[in-house]
Design an enzyme around this catalytic site. Structure first.
Site, short mmCIF file in Angstrom:
data_model
loop_
_atom_site.label_atom_id
_atom_site.label_comp_id
_atom_site.label_asym_id
_atom_site.label_seq_id
_atom_site.Cartn_x
_atom_site.Cartn_y
_atom_site.Cartn_z
N ALA A 141 -14.32 15.10 21.22
CA ALA A 141 -13.19 15.98 21.35
C ALA A 141 -13.46 17.44 20.72
CB ALA A 141 -11.85 15.46 21.12
N PRO A 150 -6.65 19.93 22.01
CA PRO A 150 -6.62 19.49 20.60
C PRO A 150 -7.49 18.05 20.65
CG PRO A 150 -4.80 18.72 21.53
CD PRO A 150 -5.15 19.90 22.76
N ASP A 151 -8.04 17.82 19.33
CA ASP A 151 -8.56 16.93 19.34
C ASP A 151 -7.72 15.40 18.94
OD1 ASP A 151 -8.00 16.88 16.54
OD2 ASP A 151 -10.01 17.31 15.98
N PHE A 152 -8.12 14.48 18.76
CA PHE A 152 -7.12 13.35 18.47
C PHE A 152 -6.55 13.14 16.94
CE2 PHE A 152 -8.98 12.30 22.45
CZ PHE A 152 -7.83 11.73 22.92
N ARG A 153 -7.73 13.41 15.94
CA ARG A 153 -7.26 12.93 14.62
C ARG A 153 -7.12 14.10 13.44
NH1 ARG A 153 -10.49 9.08 17.18
NH2 ARG A 153 -9.77 7.14 17.01
N ASN A 224 -14.88 12.53 26.02
CA ASN A 224 -13.81 13.44 26.61
C ASN A 224 -13.44 13.17 28.05
OD1 ASN A 224 -14.14 14.51 24.15
ND2 ASN A 224 -15.43 16.20 24.93
N ASP A 226 -11.43 15.23 29.89
CA ASP A 226 -11.22 16.67 30.21
C ASP A 226 -11.94 17.21 31.37
OD1 ASP A 226 -13.67 17.84 28.79
OD2 ASP A 226 -12.38 17.92 26.99
N HIS A 243 -15.50 7.26 28.45
CA HIS A 243 -14.14 6.76 28.39
C HIS A 243 -13.29 7.14 29.66
CE1 HIS A 243 -14.16 6.83 23.55
NE2 HIS A 243 -15.07 5.92 24.30
#
Length: 424
Positions: A141, A150-153, A224, A226, A243
Site C-alpha cells: 500500500a 491510505p495504507d492500512f496500518r 494492492n 487498486d 490479494h
C-alpha cells in the site's frame, strides 16, 4: 533416590543431544508434545532461543549441584552436546554458538558480498553491470499513498484507523466474508471512496512500468487492490495481484463473472451489486480474510523466485503471509532492496548474529546483499533512476502518462463519478 538439599536441574541446565526433546523423561513445558514431531534441526533452533534468552536475563549464573544418577545418565554413550560448565558460562560468545550449530546443521557461516556497497548506489552499479536483468518487484500500500489512497496500518491516517464511521465490530470486519454476506453496505461505501479510476498511478508504479519497457521486469507481485499497476501499463503477464483486485467480480451464488465497468457503475449508483441472473450478491475478486490467494500466485512464485536476480520491495510492512515469504524464496545470492518509510522484514537480531535468521539483514557485520533506503517510495525510485542515468527519460514517461489520463478523464466519466482526480 534424591539427596537432601540438592537442587534439581532445569531443562536448560541439562546436557543436550538431538533426541533429548523427544524423550518422555523430559519435563513438558507446553511445547514438548509439538517438538517431538520435528527434526533435530528444530531442536537446535529451539535451544539457541533458550540459551540466548537465558544469557540476556541472567548476568550471574551459578553452577547447580546435580544428582549423581542424572550425571551418569547424561554421560550415556551417544549423548552429544554441552557440558554443564560450558552451558552455564554467562559470557559465552555468540560466534562460538553459531559455529557449533553451523557444524551440526551444515549452515553457511558467511557469504561473500554480492554488491560493491550496501547502498542504493551499490544496487545501481549491480544493475548497470548487467547482473540485474530479471528484477522481481514486491509492492504494498505504501506505493499508492502519494496517489491519495491510505495504507492500512499508519497511525492516524491508515485505513483501519478511519473505519469507525462504519460501525464495524472491529476494523478488519469490513474484509471478512461472514460480515460481508451479512452486511455488504460498509464495504461498498468504502469501495466508492477508494475505487480504481479515481486515482492516478504514482512514480513508484511507473518505475516498474519503466523496468518493463527496458525488458528488466521479471514480474510485479502486488498486495494492492487498486489496479494502479494495470493503469500504469504493467501487462497482465507481468503482474500477480496476490490479494486480488477490482478488475473482475463474481456472483457468490451462481459464479457469473462481471467486469470492472459494470461493478463501477453499480457502486457509483450507491447500490449493493446483485447478479442480474440469480439476484445473488456480487463481490469484487479481492481476497478477504480467510480466503485463499489466487491460484496464479502459487503458479508463478517458484519459477519467478528461482529466475530472479534482483528483488525490489516497496511500500510494505512485510507482515502478511504468505506474501511476505517471497523475500526468503529468492536465491541466497540475490540482492534485496527495500524502499520504505521504515525497515521491515528483518530477521531477529540474535538469530541473525547466529546466522540462523531468514529475514533481511541490513546492518550486521555479516550483511552482504540487503539494502534499505528509508523514505517515500517515489523519492527512492527517482533516486535510483538518477543513479542509473534514467531520470530525464523516466520523468518524461510519468508526465506523458499523467497527461494522457487527464485527457481521458475529461472525455469519459462514469455516471455519478466525481471529476476530481487525485494527483500523486
Amino acid at each position: 533416590m534424591k539427596k537432601e538439599g540438592r537442587k534439581k536441574k532445569t531443562f536448560l541446565q541439562r546436557p543436550f543431544h538431538p533426541g533429548s526433546l523427544e524423550s518422555s523423561s523430559r519435563p513438558s513445558n507446553g511445547l514438548h508434545s509439538k517438538f517431538k514431531l520435528f527434526s533435530p534441526s528444530l531442536c537446535y533452533l529451539t535451544l539457541v532461543a533458550k540459551i540466548t534468552n537465558r544469557m540476556s536475563e541472567e548476568k550471574d549464573v551459578r553452577t547447580v549441584d546435580v544428582h549423581e544418577e542424572e550425571e551418569d545418565a547424561d554421560r550415556d554413550e551417544g549423548a552429544v552436546g554441552f557440558s554443564e560448565s560450558t552451558f552455564l558460562v554467562p559470557w559465552m560468545r555468540l560466534d562460538m554458538l553459531r559455529a557449533l550449530f553451523a557444524r551440526n546443521m551444515a549452515l553457511p557461516r558467511h557469504h561473500a558480498p554480492v554488491l560493491e556497497e550496501m547502498t542504493l548506489n551499490g544496487i545501481a552499479k549491480y544493475i548497470q553491470s548487467g547482473k540485474g536483468k530479471r528484477i522481481l518487484c514486491m509492492v504494498g500500500a505504501g506505493i499508492s499513498t502519494s496517489a491519495g489512497i491510505p495504507d492500512f496500518r499508519s497511525p492516524g491516517s491508515g485505513l483501519y484507523h478511519n473505519l469507525q464511521k462504519y460501525n464495524l465490530p472491529h476494523p478488519q470486519a469490513i474484509f471478512e466474508m461472514s460480515y460481508f454476506k451479512m452486511n455488504p453496505q460498509p464495504f461498498f461505501t468504502l469501495a466508492k471512496e477508494l475505487y480504481p479510476g479515481e486515482f492516478k498511478p504514482t512514480v513508484s508504479h511507473y518505475f516498474m512500468r519503466f523496468l518493463q519497457d527496458k525488458g528488466l521486469l521479471l514480474r510485479c507481485y502486488t498486495q494492492n487492490i487498486d489496479t494502479l499497476e494495470r493503469v500504469a501499463g504493467i501487462t497482465g503477464d507481468n503482474l500477480v495481484e496476490a490479494h486480488g483486485s477490482f478488475h473482475t467480480s463474481h456472483c457468490l451464488s451462481c459464479g457469473k463473472v462481471f467486469t470492472l465497468t459494470w461493478m463501477k457503475e453499480e457502486i457509483f449508483k450507491d447500490k449493493v451489486p446483485v447478479c442480474d441472473e440469480c439476484e445473488g450478491l456480487v463481490k469484487p475478486d479481492i481476497v478477504f480474510f480467510g480466503e485463499s490467494l489466487p491460484q496464479r500466485f502459487f503458479q508463478c512464485i517458484q519459477k519467478d523466485c528461482s529466475d530472479c536476480d534482483l528483488l525490489i520491495i516497496m511500500g510494505t510492512s512485510l507482515v502478511v503471509q504468505p506474501f511476505s515469504s517471497l523475500t526468503n524464496r529468492v536465491s541466497e545470492t540475490t540482492p534485496r532492496l527495500l524502499l520504505n518509510m521504515e525497515r521491515s522484514g528483518q530477521t531477529d537480531p540474535i538469530m541473525a548474529a547466529l546466522g540462523l535468521g531468514s529475514g533481511m539483514d541490513f546492518d550486521s557485520e555479516n550483511a552482504y546483499r540487503d539494502v534499505a533506503w528509508l523514505g517515500k517510495c517515489d523519492d527512492g525510485c527517482l533516486a535510483l533512476a538518477e543513479l542509473l542515468g534514467w531520470k530525464e527519460e523516466f520523468e518524461a514517461l510519468v508526465t506523458a502518462e499523467h497527461s494522457r489520463i487527464d485527457e481521458e478523464l475529461t472525455t469519459v466519466k462514469p455516471q455519478g463519478a466525481t471529476t476530481e482526480v487525485h494527483h500523486p
